[in-house]
Design an enzyme around this catalytic site. Structure first.
Site, short mmCIF file in Angstrom:
data_model
loop_
_atom_site.label_atom_id
_atom_site.label_comp_id
_atom_site.label_asym_id
_atom_site.label_seq_id
_atom_site.Cartn_x
_atom_site.Cartn_y
_atom_site.Cartn_z
N CYS A 2 0.79 -1.35 0.01
CA CYS A 2 -0.10 0.26 -0.04
C CYS A 2 0.95 1.33 0.03
O CYS A 2 2.16 1.19 0.09
CB CYS A 2 -0.90 -0.01 1.40
N LEU A 54 -3.88 -1.96 -1.47
CA LEU A 54 -3.92 -2.90 -2.06
C LEU A 54 -4.35 -4.24 -1.17
O LEU A 54 -3.84 -4.39 -0.20
CB LEU A 54 -2.32 -3.55 -2.39
#
Length: 458
Positions: A2, A54
């Site tokens: 992320c 993500l």
């Protein structure tokens, strides 16, 4: 993977504008998190967080970030994974916590609410970088994992604090006007990368592995280690033989007790052999008691010395923190007293306290072996065994190369020594890394040696 980013103005600002800027900054991190995005802003203080997600552990909207705690006090933007989140979730549930989703982000946030930041970090086993905003205390906490696997940059430019997973996330903000840091550029040319805490931009730092920084306002924070591989390795070092000092003393005490029991039994015997054994045993007991007293004295002295060194370290940290405060306040007289009087004196006392003289039981020298063991523990990668294999391999380097190459003994010796010195950090600074002086006559042997070396190393 992320991505997180954010900024802090330190003064009130419209939340719509804060959200727009955070959204633009987070958009630069889309490659790190293509599945979801979110922003948070606190208009009272001018703070904004942006996140790109993500989705891995929780694919639902319950893992959306930035994530707020149930009471609304904490806001978390997080990148990484806490591997033991399942065990921590069970422990928190046993204490009355409930969860909406299955993400480790929610576990991290609830842990901070329940146990506090430092206590929670000690429980986390994973790789992570995070920004935690405490709305009640108006405090920002930035954290990087033990080994620095996940990146996190932070720093102040033009009065605005910036932080994020990548430097490019700062560019959309109009207050970010970066200047090239020439010292960092020099480091790049020297090492082929920029080591922590530097970054290519002046005023922006890379949070080092195992570091945490608390900020009560933009520019008012100092990074400190919450975990130190060297300290962990030092705490785990043995001393006398493979035993730690307390275990060595315990073993000696047990032996004393056993021999004293034997002595009392021998006193009841009247035969010549028993009397001779008793006489010998008395001498052994005297020696063991003397040895025990000496070891105990050394052990106690070293423990007192370590405690004194720890107190000096704490005083040194306090002095450095005070120096930063008085420098910001413009108190040059006090700053001079601290910088040129108090700190040098504390550093001198600390150096004396850490000097080992005479007999000692504690091994305070941390080598690559101890560091490798610590890294292995926290990553699950057998770095310590890999290190042992690498060391064994390098020791037999000449034999392996001579089996492949004929007539280049002098060159093989020079290359092998150069490789070992380079791996040990002792390479010649006047020669580029990877360069070797091939000795002996020219010919096919040089080509074969280069091929053999490449196969051996890679």
């Amino acid at each position: 993977m992320c991505g997180l980013t954010g900024f802090w103005l330190g003064e009130a600002a419209p939340e719509a504008e804060l959200n727009r800027l955070a959204q633009d900054m987070a958009q630069t991190l889309e490659s790190r998190g293509p599945d979801d995005h979110g922003v948070f802003s606190d208009g009272r203080t001018g703070l904004a967080l942006g996140h790109r997600r993500l989705s891995i552990l929780d694919l639902s909207a319950e893992g959306h970030q930035p994530m707020l705690s149930p009471d609304g006090r904490f806001v978390l933007a997080y990148n990484g994974e806490v591997y033991n989140h399942g065990e921590l979730r069970a422990e928190l549930e046993a204490r009355g916590e409930s969860f909406r989703g299955s993400s480790d982000t929610e576990v991290v946030l609830r842990a901070f609410s329940r146990w506090g930041v430092e206590a929670s970090l000690e429980r986390f086993n994973g790789m992570f970088a995070l920004a935690l905003w405490d709305r009640e205390q108006e405090e920002l906490v930035l954290v990087r994992d033990r080994l620095g696997i996940k990146p996190l940059y932070w720093g102040q430019v033009g009065g605005t604090l910036f932080f994020g997973s990548e430097l490019k996330s700062f560019w959309p903000h109009p207050a970010f006007r970066p200047e090239l840091d020439r010292d960092a550029l020099t480091l790049f040319f020297r090492h082929s990368y920029i080591p922590s805490p530097h970054s290519i931009y002046r005023g922006i730092r890379k949070l080092a592995a195992g570091q945490l920084v608390r900020l009560k306002a933009p520019g008012r924070g100092r990074a400190a280690l919450w975990w130190d591989a060297r300290e962990v390795a030092l705490a785990g070092l043995g001393s006398v033989s493979p035993l730690d000092p307390s275990e060595a003393l315990d073993r000696l005490e047990r032996k004393l007790i056993q021999q004293k029991i034997e002595r009392e039994a021998l006193k009841k015997e009247s035969d010549r052999a028993s009397k001779e054994r008793l006489e010998k045993l008395e001498a052994e007991l005297d020696e063991l008691e003397r040895k025990s007293a000496d070891m105990t004295a050394v052990w106690q002295a070293e423990m007192e010395k370590l405690a004194g060194a720890q107190r000096l370290k704490e005083q040194l940290d306090q002095a450095r923190n005070e120096l930063e405060v008085v420098q910001r306040q413009g108190d040059l007289t006090r700053a001079g007293e601290i910088a040129y009087g108090i700190i040098p004196e504390l550093e001198r006392k600390l150096a004396e306290a850490e000097t080992v003289e005479g007999d000692h039981m504690l091994n305070e020298e941390v080598t690559e072996t101890e560091i490798a063991a610590v890294v292995s523990r926290w990553t699950g990668i057998p770095v310590d065994r890999m290190l042992e294999g690498e060391r064994e391999k390098l020791l037999h380097m000449e034999g392996a190369l001579r089996a492949r190459v004929i007539g280049q003994d002098e060159a093989i010796k020079a290359v092998s020594e150069a490789v070992r010195r380079a791996r040990a950090g002792l390479q010649d600074p006047n020669r580029p890394i990877g360069s070797f002086l091939f000795l002996g006559p020219t010919g096919v042997g040089k080509t074969e040696l280069a091929k053999a070396l490449a196969e051996f190393l890679f």
